[in-house]
Design an enzyme around this catalytic site. Structure first.
Site, PDB file in Angstrom:
ATOM      1  N   LEU A  65       7.382  11.878  16.153  1.00 48.40           N
ATOM      2  CA  LEU A  65       6.373  11.159  15.384  1.00 48.40           C
ATOM      3  C   LEU A  65       5.930  11.973  14.180  1.00 48.40           C
ATOM      4  O   LEU A  65       5.805  11.448  13.064  1.00 48.40           O
ATOM      5  CB  LEU A  65       5.176  10.839  16.285  1.00 48.40           C
ATOM      6  CG  LEU A  65       4.162   9.829  15.761  1.00 48.40           C
ATOM      7  CD1 LEU A  65       4.834   8.532  15.370  1.00 48.40           C
ATOM      8  CD2 LEU A  65       3.094   9.591  16.819  1.00 48.40           C
ATOM      9  N   ASP A  72       2.918  23.554  13.177  1.00 43.69           N
ATOM     10  CA  ASP A  72       3.358  23.345  14.549  1.00 43.69           C
ATOM     11  C   ASP A  72       3.321  24.702  15.247  1.00 43.69           C
ATOM     12  O   ASP A  72       3.285  25.749  14.582  1.00 43.69           O
ATOM     13  CB  ASP A  72       4.785  22.779  14.565  1.00 43.69           C
ATOM     14  CG  ASP A  72       5.117  22.048  15.852  1.00 43.69           C
ATOM     15  OD1 ASP A  72       5.197  20.821  15.829  1.00 43.69           O
ATOM     16  OD2 ASP A  72       5.286  22.722  16.894  1.00 43.69           O
ATOM     17  N   ASP A  77      -1.456  26.882  16.558  1.00 44.52           N
ATOM     18  CA  ASP A  77      -1.900  26.427  17.878  1.00 44.52           C
ATOM     19  C   ASP A  77      -3.227  25.724  17.637  1.00 44.52           C
ATOM     20  O   ASP A  77      -4.225  26.364  17.319  1.00 44.52           O
ATOM     21  CB  ASP A  77      -2.072  27.619  18.816  1.00 44.52           C
ATOM     22  CG  ASP A  77      -2.688  27.247  20.161  1.00 44.52           C
ATOM     23  OD1 ASP A  77      -3.074  26.071  20.367  1.00 44.52           O
ATOM     24  OD2 ASP A  77      -2.811  28.150  21.017  1.00 44.52           O
ATOM     25  N   VAL A  78      -3.258  24.410  17.758  1.00 43.70           N
ATOM     26  CA  VAL A  78      -4.441  23.646  17.364  1.00 43.70           C
ATOM     27  C   VAL A  78      -5.665  23.941  18.232  1.00 43.70           C
ATOM     28  O   VAL A  78      -6.791  23.602  17.852  1.00 43.70           O
ATOM     29  CB  VAL A  78      -4.166  22.125  17.360  1.00 43.70           C
ATOM     30  CG1 VAL A  78      -3.138  21.769  16.309  1.00 43.70           C
ATOM     31  CG2 VAL A  78      -3.755  21.631  18.739  1.00 43.70           C
ATOM     32  N   SER A 107      -4.050   6.987  21.201  1.00 43.96           N
ATOM     33  CA  SER A 107      -2.986   6.409  22.021  1.00 43.96           C
ATOM     34  C   SER A 107      -3.497   5.162  22.720  1.00 43.96           C
ATOM     35  O   SER A 107      -4.683   5.077  23.078  1.00 43.96           O
ATOM     36  CB  SER A 107      -2.508   7.403  23.077  1.00 43.96           C
ATOM     37  OG  SER A 107      -1.646   6.789  24.026  1.00 43.96           O
ATOM     38  N   TYR A 121      -4.108  12.783  29.842  1.00 45.74           N
ATOM     39  CA  TYR A 121      -3.766  12.355  28.491  1.00 45.74           C
ATOM     40  C   TYR A 121      -4.631  11.169  28.076  1.00 45.74           C
ATOM     41  O   TYR A 121      -5.154  11.127  26.943  1.00 45.74           O
ATOM     42  CB  TYR A 121      -2.283  11.980  28.452  1.00 45.74           C
ATOM     43  CG  TYR A 121      -1.776  11.537  27.107  1.00 45.74           C
ATOM     44  CD1 TYR A 121      -1.480  12.458  26.110  1.00 45.74           C
ATOM     45  CD2 TYR A 121      -1.552  10.188  26.842  1.00 45.74           C
ATOM     46  CE1 TYR A 121      -0.987  12.052  24.878  1.00 45.74           C
ATOM     47  CE2 TYR A 121      -1.055   9.773  25.611  1.00 45.74           C
ATOM     48  CZ  TYR A 121      -0.773  10.705  24.637  1.00 45.74           C
ATOM     49  OH  TYR A 121      -0.287  10.309  23.409  1.00 45.74           O
ATOM     50  N   LYS A 155      -7.172  11.263  24.906  1.00 47.22           N
ATOM     51  CA  LYS A 155      -6.982  10.335  23.797  1.00 47.22           C
ATOM     52  C   LYS A 155      -8.130   9.335  23.689  1.00 47.22           C
ATOM     53  O   LYS A 155      -8.463   8.877  22.587  1.00 47.22           O
ATOM     54  CB  LYS A 155      -5.647   9.612  23.937  1.00 47.22           C
ATOM     55  CG  LYS A 155      -4.439  10.509  23.701  1.00 47.22           C
ATOM     56  CD  LYS A 155      -4.428  11.082  22.292  1.00 47.22           C
ATOM     57  CE  LYS A 155      -3.135  11.816  21.995  1.00 47.22           C
ATOM     58  NZ  LYS A 155      -3.066  12.311  20.592  1.00 47.22           N
TER      59      LYS A 155
END
Length: 248
Positions: A18, A37, A60-61, A139, A153, A157
């Site tokens: 994506l 990334d 690393d977010v 999502s 997840y 999200k």
């Protein structure tokens, strides 16, 4: 017309199926893009493949200091930031009963904490740069019950969606628009490689009214719209790229 000429974008999770589609569309729209990334070597390969005006950075977010370094590098290169696309994410198939605390923490740190840190670090820079947009990738699993798994997840999200609305109100009069794209199952190469032909793949199709997976380019188109001035009166909103999931 290239809608993002003269705009600088920070894109997280740039090297996934994506992310790379989003990067390609943003560059095609004229943006200068910081490809970030955890795998900086993959960023290098992607940048070489796409061309355009890019910067390749490891990120690393979930690390606030890493965000500060990225913002500093982007500002040094281009002098401004106009758009942030919070795309980085990881998943889990655990259910409410089988999910582990370790995996919960990993998913929430990347998908929820990472999105917050990005907005916190980059939003003020966008404001000082004269305004722009933040686009968060949520999502359909954070908006519906999904397939009754991916519990952590879905939780993370879902939080991305509420954080988007909250942040949109925070910056509403200060030139920073905050919106979300809400995809359903998208037929990226990693997803098809992992699930193609399996029962899960069949369930994805069976629960999608359009009876097909989405294409990465369809999500990228929504991101480009929200990043551009074409969505200048849009904030705190969501674009569902979901093949009809949300209409059920």
């Amino acid at each position: 017309m290239r809608r993002l000429d003269g705009r600088t974008v920070i894109l997280t999770g740039a090297t996934g199926g994506l992310g790379s589609a989003i990067a390609k569309r943003l560059i095609a729209e004229g943006a200068s893009v910081a490809l970030t990334d955890v795998d900086v070597n993959a960023c290098e390969k992607l940048a070489d493949a796409l061309g355009g005006d890019t910067l390749r950075l490891g990120l690393d977010v979930s690390d606030a200091q890493a965000w500060s370094a990225v913002v500093a590098a982007v500002h040094e290169r281009w002098g401004a930031v106009h758009v942030l696309v919070n795309n980085a994410g990881i998943g889990s198939l655990g259910t409410v009963e089988t999910e582990t605390r370790e995996r919960w923490d990993q998913v929430v740190e990347v998908d929820q904490l990472g999105t917050w840190l990005g907005m916190r670090q980059v939003g003020p820079v966008i404001e000082r740069s004269g305004g722009g947009a933040i686009v968060n990738i949520a999502s359909i699993l954070g908006a519906t019950g999904g397939l009754a798994n991916s519990f952590s997840y879905a939780a993370a999200k879902g939080a991305v969606r509420s954080m988007t609305m909250n942040a949109a109100l925070h910056w509403a009069t200060r030139g920073v628009r905050v919106n979300a794209v809400v995809p359903a199952f998208i037929g990226t190469e990693p997803l098809l490689k992992r699930y193609g032909g399996t029962e899960r793949h069949a369930a994805m199709l069976a629960n999608t009214p359009m009876n097909r997976l989405g294409r990465p380019e369809e999500v990228a188109a929504a991101v480009a719209f929200l990043a551009s001035d074409d969505s200048g009166y849009t904030t705190g909103s969501e674009i569902f790229v979901d093949g009809g999931w949300s209409a059920r």
